[in-house]
Enzyme design. Structure first.
Site, PDB file in Angstrom:
ATOM      1  N   PHE A 139       0.835  -1.206   0.000  1.00 25.03           N
ATOM      2  CA  PHE A 139       0.000   0.000   0.000  1.00 25.03           C
ATOM      3  C   PHE A 139       0.869   1.255   0.000  1.00 25.03           C
ATOM      4  O   PHE A 139       0.681   2.175   0.769  1.00 25.03           O
ATOM      5  CB  PHE A 139      -0.951  -0.031   1.202  1.00 25.03           C
ATOM      6  CG  PHE A 139      -2.224   0.738   0.983  1.00 25.03           C
ATOM      7  CD1 PHE A 139      -2.943   0.606  -0.190  1.00 25.03           C
ATOM      8  CD2 PHE A 139      -2.701   1.599   1.964  1.00 25.03           C
ATOM      9  CE1 PHE A 139      -4.139   1.314  -0.391  1.00 25.03           C
ATOM     10  CE2 PHE A 139      -3.885   2.313   1.781  1.00 25.03           C
ATOM     11  CZ  PHE A 139      -4.599   2.172   0.593  1.00 25.03           C
ATOM     12  N   LYS A 172       7.868  -6.229 -10.407  1.00 23.99           N
ATOM     13  CA  LYS A 172       8.708  -6.954 -11.374  1.00 23.99           C
ATOM     14  C   LYS A 172       9.384  -8.175 -10.757  1.00 23.99           C
ATOM     15  O   LYS A 172       9.584  -9.178 -11.418  1.00 23.99           O
ATOM     16  CB  LYS A 172       9.810  -6.027 -11.911  1.00 23.99           C
ATOM     17  CG  LYS A 172       9.304  -4.908 -12.783  1.00 23.99           C
ATOM     18  CD  LYS A 172      10.447  -4.056 -13.290  1.00 23.99           C
ATOM     19  CE  LYS A 172      11.000  -3.107 -12.250  1.00 23.99           C
ATOM     20  NZ  LYS A 172      10.086  -2.068 -11.809  1.00 23.99           N
ATOM     21  N   GLU A 203       0.723  -6.170 -16.540  1.00 24.10           N
ATOM     22  CA  GLU A 203       0.946  -5.015 -17.430  1.00 24.10           C
ATOM     23  C   GLU A 203       1.728  -3.904 -16.727  1.00 24.10           C
ATOM     24  O   GLU A 203       2.576  -3.237 -17.330  1.00 24.10           O
ATOM     25  CB  GLU A 203      -0.415  -4.474 -17.897  1.00 24.10           C
ATOM     26  CG  GLU A 203      -0.350  -3.347 -18.910  1.00 24.10           C
ATOM     27  CD  GLU A 203       0.140  -3.811 -20.276  1.00 24.10           C
ATOM     28  OE1 GLU A 203      -0.590  -4.555 -20.930  1.00 24.10           O
ATOM     29  OE2 GLU A 203       1.253  -3.433 -20.668  1.00 24.10           O
ATOM     30  N   GLY A 218       4.977   1.440 -17.353  1.00 23.28           N
ATOM     31  CA  GLY A 218       3.938   2.272 -16.749  1.00 23.28           C
ATOM     32  C   GLY A 218       2.624   2.173 -17.496  1.00 23.28           C
ATOM     33  O   GLY A 218       2.085   1.083 -17.677  1.00 23.28           O
ATOM     34  N   LYS A 257      12.775  -5.449 -16.761  1.00 22.58           N
ATOM     35  CA  LYS A 257      11.612  -5.286 -17.645  1.00 22.58           C
ATOM     36  C   LYS A 257      11.815  -6.046 -18.951  1.00 22.58           C
ATOM     37  O   LYS A 257      10.881  -6.639 -19.492  1.00 22.58           O
ATOM     38  CB  LYS A 257      11.372  -3.801 -17.917  1.00 22.58           C
ATOM     39  CG  LYS A 257      10.877  -3.066 -16.664  1.00 22.58           C
ATOM     40  CD  LYS A 257      10.937  -1.573 -16.844  1.00 22.58           C
ATOM     41  CE  LYS A 257      10.429  -0.845 -15.604  1.00 22.58           C
ATOM     42  NZ  LYS A 257      10.807   0.573 -15.606  1.00 22.58           N
ATOM     43  N   GLY A 293       4.977   6.664 -12.504  1.00 21.95           N
ATOM     44  CA  GLY A 293       4.018   7.596 -11.928  1.00 21.95           C
ATOM     45  C   GLY A 293       2.885   6.833 -11.293  1.00 21.95           C
ATOM     46  O   GLY A 293       2.516   5.743 -11.737  1.00 21.95           O
TER      47      GLY A 293
END
Lengths: 326, 171
Positions: A9, A115, A139, A144, A215, A306
């Protein structure tokens, strides 16, 4: 009624909860009624009957949630249909791996922005999801808000993806484009990026190409190239001189940190990019170029990080699970 | 087969059928004409017309072709060295001078099929790292790949960072 549990969180988890509150009407129109039934962070949690807005407020004001029940217990025992796993990425997997495994074993869908687990055990987790008849969506782990994973898996499903080249680290792209524009040395631009909050106090994870390499491993496995982190040849951006941009410009090039996967190799390294090339993007943007046999080159660009952007990627997975086949 | 690009300038009599005499042997040996330029403004004192013909052909057939053209009585004014057909630029960063840049560069050209055709070095401080962009040309894509692989090896050994282009094939 879709029951949602959120584990982790921080920025991403809170961003997703806020998005659920703010877009409730649109979301319910698309997927039906939903409810957040549990939220956990690394040291506290809340479950049962509660208001998500109050939980957000409490977390912001006190740094924790109402109860002492651990995240592990929430994942194992709380009532939910889909687990949003938004804990912080740890190289090697971290706690996220267990959270995801436990949820899948219980036959719950999982959407992750983390990841670590996907890199650490792509095959194992995917098989576990399949065995239990549920979906594991990720996703938000790459690029992002940019649709990369579903683009590859869904819309380019029957294409052969020959290679993917992309910019998957906004921090590096910011530093390189500033070095280019201002003819400044790396150290100075890094400091600027840190002051602006684009780079961490310890920037290693970004500037040494580790984040981009993780990634890349996720993308590789998504397009059917079995790969682990150790398979990526990684070079970061710390050695790049300001003169490099000047001499490269004489030949019409700029320099960007490019992650590339094909059947032959996986590598993350600074590359010469022609100035007219769509990958010569500036600032904190991310971009990806898919080379396919039948669809030619497909190019996407967008904000790579972001709070809201990452939350939007989680929401797109949520939509995919509950309304994707409509 | 390594394909080469040839630029040939011949002097032709200014009457019908002369160009064909040159083109036929090129075509017979599998050459692919890229361009023909008549230099009408540059007639020779003997009233011959210089014509520049560019074509791609298997490198091993060049010698025979030139012999053949000469035996047909065609005046060859110039015939360029086998032009290198694959080119790329790479950027090098590191202690290029201290690690003997000429040795680094010559590593590319061990069999004469690839060479460094252009180089620009920027060295802001004697003790600091320098930066160079070099352009490598080779007689074909395969030879260019080999040359790059050799350069990579040398750079690894000398701890020089090599920045290669993303492939330029595009949308």
């Amino acid at each position: 009624m879709i029951k949602i549990a959120i584990v982790g969180f921080g920025t991403v988890g809170q961003g997703f909860a806020e998005l659920l509150i703010r877009k409730r009407k649109e979301i319910e129109k698309a997927v039906g009624k939903f409810k957040i039934t549990a939220i956990a962070d690394s040291k506290s949690s809340i479950s049962g009957e509660f208001s998500p807005s109050d939980a957000l407020k409490m977390k912001r004001e006190t740094g924790r949630l109402r109860d002492d029940v651990s995240a592990t217990e929430i994942v194992r025992n709380a009532e939910y249909d889909v687990l949003i796993e938004a804990s912080v990425t740890k190289i090697g997997g971290g706690d996220g791996v267990e959270y995801i495994r436990q949820a899948l074993k219980r036959g719950k869908h999982v959407i992750t922005s983390n990841k670590g687990p996907i890199v650490a055990d792509f095959d194992g987790l995917m098989k576990l999801a399949e065995k239990n008849g549920v979906k594991l969506m990720y996703e938000a782990t790459v690029g992002g808000a940019m649709p990369v994973i579903k683009l590859a898996r869904k819309y380019l499903a029957l294409c052969e993806i020959e290679s993917v080249k992309g910019i998957f680290n906004g921090t590096c792209n910011y530093i390189l484009s500033r070095m280019e524009e201002e003819k400044l040395p790396y150290e100075q631009v890094l400091k600027e990026a840190q002051e602006l909050g684009y780079a961490e106090a310890d920037p290693t994870y970004d500037v040494e190409g580790i984040d981009a390499a993780m990634k890349l491993v996720i993308i590789a496995n998504t397009i059917g190239v079995r790969a682990r982190y150790e398979d990526v040849e990684v070079t970061g951006i710390t050695q790049i001189t300001p003169e490099a941009f000047q001499v490269a410009a004489e030949k019409g090039y700029t320099i960007r940190l490019i992650a590339e996967v094909s059947k032959e190799k996986l590598r993350v390294s600074p590359r010469l990019v022609p100035k007219y090339h769509p990958l010569s993007i500036r600032g904190t943007m991310n971009a990806a170029m898919f080379k396919t046999d039948t669809a030619g080159n497909i190019f996407v660009v967008g904000r790579g990080a972001g709070k809201e952007e990452t939350a939007s990627a989680i929401l797109s997975d949520f939509y995919e699970i509950y309304a994707g086949s409509r | 087969m390594s394909e080469v690009l040839i630029t040939l300038i011949v002097e032709l009599e200014d009457r019908p059928g002369q160009l064909l005499k040159v083109l036929q042997p090129i075509s017979a040996l599998g050459g692919n004409i890229v361009g023909i330029i008549h230099q009408r403004g540059k007639k020779t004192p003997l009233n011959r017309l210089p014509v520049e013909i560019s074509f791609k052909i298997d490198g091993s057939k060049v010698e025979n072709l030139i012999k053949e053209l000469k035996s047909l009585g065609i005046v060859i004014r110039s015939f360029n060295e086998v032009r290198l057909t694959a080119t790329t630029s790479v950027l090098l960063i590191g202690h290029l001078i201290h690690t003997d840049i000429s040795d680094t560069i010559s590593s590319i050209d061990s069999d004469g099929e690839a060479e460094c055709v252009e180089m620009h070095v920027s060295m802001p401080e004697i003790s600091g790292p320098s930066t160079a962009i070099i352009t490598i040309s080779a007689s074909g894509e395969e030879k260019l790949k080999e040359a790059l692989e050799k350069l990579r090896e040398v750079c690894r050994r000398k701890e020089i960072m090599i920045i290669e282009p993303v492939n330029e094939e595009l949308i």
